[in-house]
Each structure stands twice: as C-alpha cells, then as structure tokens.
Design a protein around this motif. Structure first.
Motif, mmCIF file in Angstrom:
data_model
loop_
_atom_site.group_PDB
_atom_site.id
_atom_site.type_symbol
_atom_site.label_atom_id
_atom_site.label_comp_id
_atom_site.label_asym_id
_atom_site.label_seq_id
_atom_site.Cartn_x
_atom_site.Cartn_y
_atom_site.Cartn_z
ATOM 1 N N GLY A 76 2.164 -7.731 0.801
ATOM 2 C CA GLY A 76 2.657 -7.617 2.161
ATOM 3 C C GLY A 76 3.154 -8.935 2.717
ATOM 4 O O GLY A 76 2.759 -10.012 2.276
ATOM 5 N N ALA A 77 4.061 -8.829 3.677
ATOM 6 C CA ALA A 77 4.633 -10.008 4.331
ATOM 7 C C ALA A 77 4.430 -9.888 5.835
ATOM 8 O O ALA A 77 4.105 -8.824 6.349
ATOM 9 N N GLY A 78 4.622 -11.009 6.551
ATOM 10 C CA GLY A 78 4.501 -10.965 8.006
ATOM 11 C C GLY A 78 4.114 -12.299 8.582
ATOM 12 O O GLY A 78 4.352 -13.352 7.987
ATOM 13 N N THR A 79 3.485 -12.255 9.761
ATOM 14 C CA THR A 79 3.060 -13.480 10.427
ATOM 15 C C THR A 79 1.748 -13.942 9.815
ATOM 16 O O THR A 79 0.659 -13.731 10.367
ATOM 17 N N ILE A 80 1.863 -14.534 8.655
ATOM 18 C CA ILE A 80 0.685 -14.991 7.910
ATOM 19 C C ILE A 80 0.676 -16.520 7.959
ATOM 20 O O ILE A 80 1.431 -17.182 7.249
ATOM 21 N N LEU A 81 -0.144 -17.074 8.831
ATOM 22 C CA LEU A 81 -0.178 -18.514 9.061
ATOM 23 C C LEU A 81 -1.528 -19.083 8.657
ATOM 24 O O LEU A 81 -2.570 -18.458 8.872
ATOM 25 N N LYS A 82 -1.492 -20.277 8.086
ATOM 26 C CA LYS A 82 -2.725 -20.911 7.606
ATOM 27 C C LYS A 82 -3.707 -21.147 8.743
ATOM 28 O O LYS A 82 -4.927 -21.018 8.562
ATOM 29 N N GLU A 83 -3.196 -21.473 9.941
ATOM 30 C CA GLU A 83 -4.098 -21.745 11.060
ATOM 31 C C GLU A 83 -4.852 -20.497 11.532
ATOM 32 O O GLU A 83 -5.861 -20.606 12.236
ATOM 33 N N GLU A 123 -12.701 -18.649 3.898
ATOM 34 C CA GLU A 123 -13.319 -17.516 3.200
ATOM 35 C C GLU A 123 -12.325 -16.370 3.015
ATOM 36 O O GLU A 123 -12.252 -15.752 1.947
ATOM 37 N N LYS A 124 -11.562 -16.097 4.055
ATOM 38 C CA LYS A 124 -10.591 -15.007 3.992
ATOM 39 C C LYS A 124 -9.461 -15.343 3.030
ATOM 40 O O LYS A 124 -9.019 -14.499 2.244
ATOM 41 N N TYR A 145 -8.404 -13.175 -0.409
ATOM 42 C CA TYR A 145 -7.054 -12.694 -0.727
ATOM 43 C C TYR A 145 -6.581 -13.238 -2.072
ATOM 44 O O TYR A 145 -6.053 -12.499 -2.914
ATOM 45 N N LYS A 146 -6.763 -14.525 -2.285
ATOM 46 C CA LYS A 146 -6.296 -15.130 -3.530
ATOM 47 C C LYS A 146 -7.042 -14.573 -4.742
ATOM 48 O O LYS A 146 -6.447 -14.352 -5.804
ATOM 49 N N ASN A 147 -8.325 -14.335 -4.582
ATOM 50 C CA ASN A 147 -9.102 -13.772 -5.692
ATOM 51 C C ASN A 147 -8.603 -12.382 -6.067
ATOM 52 O O ASN A 147 -8.515 -12.038 -7.254
ATOM 53 N N LYS A 148 -8.303 -11.575 -5.069
ATOM 54 C CA LYS A 148 -7.839 -10.217 -5.353
ATOM 55 C C LYS A 148 -6.429 -10.236 -5.940
ATOM 56 O O LYS A 148 -6.118 -9.454 -6.859
ATOM 57 N N LEU A 149 -5.581 -11.119 -5.448
ATOM 58 C CA LEU A 149 -4.234 -11.250 -6.022
ATOM 59 C C LEU A 149 -4.315 -11.706 -7.480
ATOM 60 O O LEU A 149 -3.572 -11.213 -8.336
ATOM 61 N N GLU A 150 -5.246 -12.621 -7.754
ATOM 62 C CA GLU A 150 -5.429 -13.100 -9.128
ATOM 63 C C GLU A 150 -5.935 -11.982 -10.033
ATOM 64 O O GLU A 150 -5.453 -11.818 -11.164
#
Length: 347
Positions: A40-47, A52-53, A57-62
């Motif tokens: 998915g794409a959108g307003t995904i900002l590091k701040e 933890e979140k 996300y990265k673990n599931k993508l991996e």
C-alpha cells in the motif's frame, strides 16, 4: 554528366534505403528471475511511525518477499510465488487485505482481488467477497477453473465453496484498529461533509490516508510474468463500491511481451486511467522502458487527473520498478542474486 530521369530516380531510391545509423536501445537480461511486492501507498511518514511499528511492517514485508523468492529460486512458477507472497500479507492485520481489511459504511468487510499471467493473458478476479479467507486464492481459481474473469459477492463465495477454499465467518476480518478508523471517519462525516457532494465521503478517508492494498509481481526462470493484487478497498465505502484491484488493466496486468504491474491507490482514478495496462501499452507500442512508462503514467497522467497512489512492476528482462506520487509505499524486492531490499518512505 547529365543525369537522366532514370538515374535521378535510382539516386533517390538509394538515399531512401540508406541504413539507419541511429543508436538503437540494447536490452539485456538484468535478472533471470525477480519479485516485487507492495503493501500500500499513502501518507506514510517516518515521524508518524514508532520504531516498533516500523519494525513490524518491515518484518512482515521481509517474510512475504522471502516466501516468493524461495519459490522462484527453486524453479517454481511465478503464479505460485505471487499467490503465496500475497497470502502472507492477507493473513496479517497490518495491511488492508484479508485479515486487515477496512470496514464499509455498513460495518462489513468486502474484499477484492485479481491475478493475471503474462504468457497467455489469462486472468481471474473477485469482488465484494465477505467470507473467503484468501481472496487471491479465489481469484486464481476463477482464472484456472472457470470460463469467467470476474465473479462477485455471493456468487464468488459459492464458487469458492465448490472449489474447496477455506470459508470463514465474516468476524474473522474484524480488527479493532480498522473498526476505530471507520468510526472516526463517520464522526467527521457528521460535522464536515456536505452530503450533496457524491464524492465527499471519499475525501474524508483520502486526506492523510494510506491505501493498504497489497500486490506482487514476479518473473520466473521460464520467462513468465504474473501479477496479483488483493485489497479490502476503501474505508467507509458504500453501495458495494468496487475499486481498481479486481479490474484487469487498472489494478493488475501482466504480459510477457512487456511487463507485469500491480497498483495501489485511489481506485477510481486508476480505473479511469487504466494505469496498469497503459504502462504495458507504452512499452509495446512506443518502445518505452518500464521505468519511463511507469513514471509517465504515475507522475503525469494519474497525477494530472488528481489521482494518488503507485505501482510496482517487473519487465521481461527482470528490471524492477517502484513508482508512486505519495509520501511513502510499503515495498520490497528480491533479485536472482538473493539481494533483498525493503523500504517504506519515499526517500
């Protein structure tokens, strides 16, 4: 010496037959096999993301990209890699597909999915499914075990039962986070919206939103491309709204001559622009590279319409592209060397 009309004609013919010395593009096989996915794409900002979140996300993508990569590495088919990769994401509440599907205005979950194979241009899709655990598995069954391309609602569920797919109670798709999102949007509706505006209820969801649709594209060792997409649609959608994900040519497209594409974003615009097919068409008819075609469609055509979102794609040479006009896109890739890349934010 005076040239007769015959020699003049011969002269111009020879000039016209002069070989084209312009440099022609040379295509080289970049990867024997490759796989890309999006969440998915959108307003995904590091701040706005806790450590933890972000890790979750990265673990599931991996996990998902490694699932598809292992299939391809062992000589498996791209269609199997795409289906199994998407199922990992469908079973996670993190993404707007399967278990993590968003809620409709009527507090239900309506799921859409599609899959397409590039060697034969065959495709299958489902829309408005409410009780099938894996919509992408059902889309594949529609493609392989029925004479149709798109099944919807109760008919799609009946077909799923006949095919022996896992049927679940609709409560399986309930997650507290998604339900709270619906309630929040409904509260905004009461105070902010002019209901004479037919698109107003979308705008509440679109602002600062994330399009959590999941998708995958894979090229296998046999040169076959498969693309697939799965989604819960748009929060607060009404009237059995169907977006681009189950629409072949909009949310999903694959053609061995060109590329495979999976989309994520504001579906109405992706349908109007026929985003996935347009990228392939530019490659086939204009000899554009995958990178240039994707950039033109997403950054110009889609953006000019007012649409937001992005795509993932692989061409027949194994080139991989992620193109989006939002602040971020959950995404991952793996090439034939086993190099895995996982990203969330635009930069």
């Amino acid at each position: 010496m005076k040239l007769t009309p015959f020699y003049l004609l011969l002269f111009f013919i020879l000039i016209g037959c002069k070989p084209n010395t312009e440099k022609q593009p040379i295509h080289k096989q970049k990867n024997e096999f490759a796989i890309v996915l999006h969440g998915g794409a959108g307003t995904i900002l590091k701040e706005n993301m806790t450590p933890e979140k972000e890790k979750a996300y990265k673990n599931k993508l991996e996990e998902a990209i490694k699932t598809g990569y292992a299939i391809l590495k062992d000589g498996g088919k791209s269609i199997d890699a795409v289906e199994k990769t998407i199922q990992v994401l469908e079973e996670s509440p993190l993404f707007n597909a399967g278990k993590g599907a968003v809620f409709t205005h009527n507090k239900t979950n309506e799921l859409d999915a599609s899959i397409m194979t590039g060697n034969d241009l065959n495709a299958g899709a489902v829309a408005g499914v409410t009780n099938v655990k894996s919509p992408i598995a059902l889309a594949r069954k529609v493609m392989t075990n029925s004479p149709h391309v798109l099944l919807s609602s109760n008919g799609a569920s009946k077909f799923a039962k006949e095919q022996g797919l896992e049927i679940v109670d609709p409560s399986y798709f309930y997650t507290e986070r998604r339900f709270k999102s619906l309630q929040k949007i409904k509260e905004k509706e009461k105070t902010e919206l002019d209901h004479d505006d037919k698109s107003a209820f979308y705008d509440v969801d679109i602002k600062d939103s994330k399009f959590g649709t999941v998708g995958c594209v894979a090229l296998d060792k046999y040169g076959n491309i498969t693309a697939g997409t799965s989604t819960g649609g748009m929060t607060n959608k009404r009237w059995n709204r169907i977006g681009d994900s189950p629409i072949i040519g909009s949310g999903t497209y694959a053609n061995n001559k060109t590329c495979g594409v999976s989309s994520t974003g504001w579906g109405e615009y992706f349908i109007r622009a026929q985003v996935a097919h347009d990228i392939s068409a530019q490659m086939e008819y204009k000899n554009e590279s995958l990178k240039d075609a994707a950039k033109d469609v997403i950054q110009h055509k889609l953006t000019d319409l007012g649409g937001t979102g992005g795509i993932i794609a692989i061409d027949k040479y194994g080139n991989m592209v992620f193109e989006f006009n939002t602040a971020g896109m959950y995404r991952a890739s793996a090439n034939d060397k086993g190099e895995i890349d996982i990203k969330i934010y635009k930069n």
